[in-house]
Design a protein around this motif. Structure first.
Motif, mmCIF file in Angstrom:
data_model
loop_
_atom_site.group_PDB
_atom_site.id
_atom_site.type_symbol
_atom_site.label_atom_id
_atom_site.label_comp_id
_atom_site.label_asym_id
_atom_site.label_seq_id
_atom_site.Cartn_x
_atom_site.Cartn_y
_atom_site.Cartn_z
ATOM 1 N N GLU A 1 0.745 -1.213 -0.014
ATOM 2 C CA GLU A 1 0.014 0.004 -0.078
ATOM 3 C C GLU A 1 0.820 1.411 0.116
ATOM 4 O O GLU A 1 0.537 2.102 -0.739
ATOM 5 C CB GLU A 1 -0.939 0.062 1.192
ATOM 6 N N ILE A 2 2.000 1.155 0.913
ATOM 7 C CA ILE A 2 2.988 2.546 0.669
ATOM 8 C C ILE A 2 3.544 2.427 -0.728
ATOM 9 O O ILE A 2 3.564 3.660 -1.314
ATOM 10 C CB ILE A 2 3.920 2.238 1.759
ATOM 11 N N LYS A 3 3.906 1.489 -1.360
ATOM 12 C CA LYS A 3 4.401 1.459 -2.573
ATOM 13 C C LYS A 3 3.506 2.041 -3.660
ATOM 14 O O LYS A 3 3.835 2.812 -4.386
ATOM 15 C CB LYS A 3 4.728 0.118 -3.178
ATOM 16 N N ASP A 4 1.936 1.576 -3.364
ATOM 17 C CA ASP A 4 1.225 2.112 -4.379
ATOM 18 C C ASP A 4 0.695 3.745 -4.187
ATOM 19 O O ASP A 4 0.736 4.555 -5.013
ATOM 20 C CB ASP A 4 -0.384 1.534 -4.083
ATOM 21 N N ILE A 5 0.864 4.305 -2.749
ATOM 22 C CA ILE A 5 0.536 5.573 -2.524
ATOM 23 C C ILE A 5 2.029 6.492 -2.991
ATOM 24 O O ILE A 5 1.782 7.531 -3.671
ATOM 25 C CB ILE A 5 0.447 5.879 -1.050
ATOM 26 N N VAL A 6 3.138 5.918 -2.892
ATOM 27 C CA VAL A 6 4.361 6.665 -3.537
ATOM 28 C C VAL A 6 4.057 6.711 -5.013
ATOM 29 O O VAL A 6 4.446 7.631 -5.730
ATOM 30 C CB VAL A 6 5.538 5.907 -3.257
ATOM 31 N N GLY A 7 3.733 5.542 -5.665
ATOM 32 C CA GLY A 7 3.671 5.739 -7.310
ATOM 33 C C GLY A 7 2.328 6.692 -7.609
ATOM 34 O O GLY A 7 2.668 7.376 -8.633
ATOM 35 N N ARG A 8 1.435 6.643 -6.702
ATOM 36 C CA ARG A 8 0.267 7.598 -7.189
ATOM 37 C C ARG A 8 1.052 9.198 -6.871
ATOM 38 O O ARG A 8 0.526 9.987 -7.829
ATOM 39 C CB ARG A 8 -0.958 7.424 -6.062
ATOM 40 N N LEU A 9 1.831 9.438 -5.707
ATOM 41 C CA LEU A 9 2.128 10.758 -5.816
ATOM 42 C C LEU A 9 3.005 10.823 -6.978
ATOM 43 O O LEU A 9 2.880 12.218 -7.245
ATOM 44 C CB LEU A 9 3.119 10.672 -4.391
ATOM 45 N N LYS A 10 3.896 10.215 -7.448
ATOM 46 C CA LYS A 10 4.677 10.414 -8.582
ATOM 47 C C LYS A 10 3.968 10.880 -9.816
ATOM 48 O O LYS A 10 4.341 11.680 -10.444
ATOM 49 C CB LYS A 10 5.694 9.378 -8.750
ATOM 50 N N THR A 11 3.117 9.911 -9.935
ATOM 51 C CA THR A 11 1.912 10.185 -11.128
ATOM 52 C C THR A 11 1.336 11.620 -11.064
ATOM 53 O O THR A 11 1.412 12.263 -11.965
ATOM 54 C CB THR A 11 1.148 8.952 -11.160
ATOM 55 N N MET A 12 1.002 11.962 -9.835
ATOM 56 C CA MET A 12 0.345 13.396 -9.795
ATOM 57 C C MET A 12 1.498 14.336 -9.971
ATOM 58 O O MET A 12 0.954 15.161 -10.656
ATOM 59 C CB MET A 12 0.060 13.743 -8.437
ATOM 60 N N GLY A 13 2.493 14.169 -9.540
ATOM 61 C CA GLY A 13 3.572 15.359 -9.585
ATOM 62 C C GLY A 13 4.374 15.341 -11.139
ATOM 63 O O GLY A 13 4.573 16.390 -11.588
ATOM 64 N N PHE A 14 4.343 14.214 -12.117
ATOM 65 C CA PHE A 14 4.653 14.219 -13.148
ATOM 66 C C PHE A 14 3.776 14.002 -14.396
ATOM 67 O O PHE A 14 4.340 14.279 -15.513
ATOM 68 C CB PHE A 14 5.885 13.238 -13.081
ATOM 69 N N LYS A 15 2.689 13.521 -13.960
ATOM 70 C CA LYS A 15 1.758 13.216 -15.200
ATOM 71 C C LYS A 15 0.154 13.769 -15.192
ATOM 72 O O LYS A 15 -0.033 14.260 -16.150
ATOM 73 C CB LYS A 15 1.656 11.626 -15.240
ATOM 74 N N THR A 16 -0.357 13.829 -14.022
ATOM 75 C CA THR A 16 -1.793 14.104 -13.997
ATOM 76 C C THR A 16 -2.106 15.284 -13.115
ATOM 77 O O THR A 16 -3.314 16.055 -13.495
ATOM 78 C CB THR A 16 -2.578 12.954 -13.324
ATOM 79 N N GLY A 17 -1.276 15.752 -12.301
ATOM 80 C CA GLY A 17 -1.587 16.743 -11.342
ATOM 81 C C GLY A 17 -2.648 16.144 -10.379
ATOM 82 O O GLY A 17 -2.588 15.019 -10.177
ATOM 83 N N MET A 18 -2.734 16.919 -9.374
ATOM 84 C CA MET A 18 -3.828 16.603 -7.922
ATOM 85 C C MET A 18 -5.225 16.319 -8.368
ATOM 86 O O MET A 18 -6.043 17.011 -7.851
ATOM 87 C CB MET A 18 -3.394 17.591 -6.943
ATOM 88 N N ARG A 19 -5.720 15.480 -9.239
ATOM 89 C CA ARG A 19 -6.754 15.315 -9.775
ATOM 90 C C ARG A 19 -7.645 14.714 -8.488
ATOM 91 O O ARG A 19 -7.367 14.052 -7.788
ATOM 92 C CB ARG A 19 -7.082 14.307 -10.647
ATOM 93 N N GLU A 20 -9.015 15.213 -8.481
ATOM 94 C CA GLU A 20 -9.850 15.077 -7.305
ATOM 95 C C GLU A 20 -10.222 13.472 -7.048
ATOM 96 O O GLU A 20 -10.271 13.132 -6.051
ATOM 97 C CB GLU A 20 -11.212 15.604 -7.581
ATOM 98 N N ASP A 21 -10.197 12.629 -8.348
ATOM 99 C CA ASP A 21 -10.304 11.278 -8.029
ATOM 100 C C ASP A 21 -9.253 10.418 -7.308
ATOM 101 O O ASP A 21 -9.566 9.389 -7.073
ATOM 102 C CB ASP A 21 -10.803 10.682 -9.531
ATOM 103 N N PHE A 22 -8.136 11.151 -7.163
ATOM 104 C CA PHE A 22 -7.090 10.553 -6.314
ATOM 105 C C PHE A 22 -7.758 10.624 -4.867
ATOM 106 O O PHE A 22 -6.791 9.945 -3.946
ATOM 107 C CB PHE A 22 -5.869 11.198 -6.417
ATOM 108 N N PHE A 23 -8.571 11.407 -4.382
ATOM 109 C CA PHE A 23 -8.584 11.765 -3.063
ATOM 110 C C PHE A 23 -9.995 11.700 -2.697
ATOM 111 O O PHE A 23 -10.981 11.576 -3.425
ATOM 112 C CB PHE A 23 -8.279 13.165 -2.937
ATOM 113 N N LYS A 24 -10.218 11.321 -1.293
ATOM 114 C CA LYS A 24 -11.470 11.566 -0.525
ATOM 115 C C LYS A 24 -11.538 12.965 -0.160
ATOM 116 O O LYS A 24 -10.869 13.355 0.807
ATOM 117 C CB LYS A 24 -11.767 10.376 0.625
ATOM 118 N N LEU A 25 -12.527 13.476 -0.786
ATOM 119 C CA LEU A 25 -12.551 15.053 -0.386
ATOM 120 C C LEU A 25 -13.346 15.362 0.734
ATOM 121 O O LEU A 25 -14.121 14.222 1.386
ATOM 122 C CB LEU A 25 -13.189 15.934 -1.521
#
Length: 167
Positions: free
Chosen positions: A46-70
């Motif tokens: 799960e930590i590995k998945d979170i780290v991967g998601r953070l890298k994706t946000m910074g380098f590919k997608t930005g901080m899209r709403e669907d990555f978060f529980k708002l």
């Protein structure tokens, strides 16, 4: 919850689409995000998945709403939770500033027996730290002590936040 908090950019997660920050609280030796990783090292995938998601946000997608529980905080404060997957054990609290900046706080694992953060003392504490931080950053922005960089990808100014109401 804290008397002083410093915003620290995490370069390995920050790229052309967004910047990821974490916080260093008071005189602690390690940042909130690093502490989150260390305290939850039994959830390696799960930590590995979170780290991967953070890298994706910074380098590919930005901080899209669907990555978060708002709406995990007060109305308008941007406090949310980042999940690796919907059935995840981990909950990482953050403050989202549009689609370009996120501040990672702390969090933890939610035991299967709880449904809300208020049922877990640590999760509640981590959530309230970010609520306070968001409010103080808003005040510093209104006072023009912190502002967004021209491209909107960074905070600039005095990135040390003092909590004068701390008791």
């Amino acid at each position: 919850m804290f008397s002083k908090c410093q915003l620290i950019k995490i370069p390995q997660f920050s790229g052309p689409k967004g910047s990821v920050y974490t916080i260093l609280i008071d005189d602690e030796e390690i940042t909130a995000f690093k502490n989150f990783v260390m305290m939850n090292n039994s959830f390696k995938s799960e930590i590995k998945d979170i780290v991967g998601r953070l890298k994706t946000m910074g380098f590919k997608t930005g901080m899209r709403e669907d990555f978060f529980k708002l709406y995990e905080g007060n109305p308008g404060d941007g406090v949310c939770a980042l999940f690796d997957k919907e059935d995840s054990n981990l909950r990482l609290y953050c403050v989202r500033y549009g689609s370009q900046i996120v501040i990672l706080g702390g969090g933890g694992h939610k035991p299967k027996s709880i449904r809300t953060f208020q049922e877990d003392e640590n999760l509640e504490k981590q959530n309230f730290i970010l609520r306070d931080l968001s409010k103080l950053i808003t005040e510093k922005m209104q006072d023009k002590e912190i502002w967004f960089s021209e491209d909107g990808l960074d905070f600039e100014g005095d990135l040390t936040i003092e909590n004068y109401n701390y008791e």
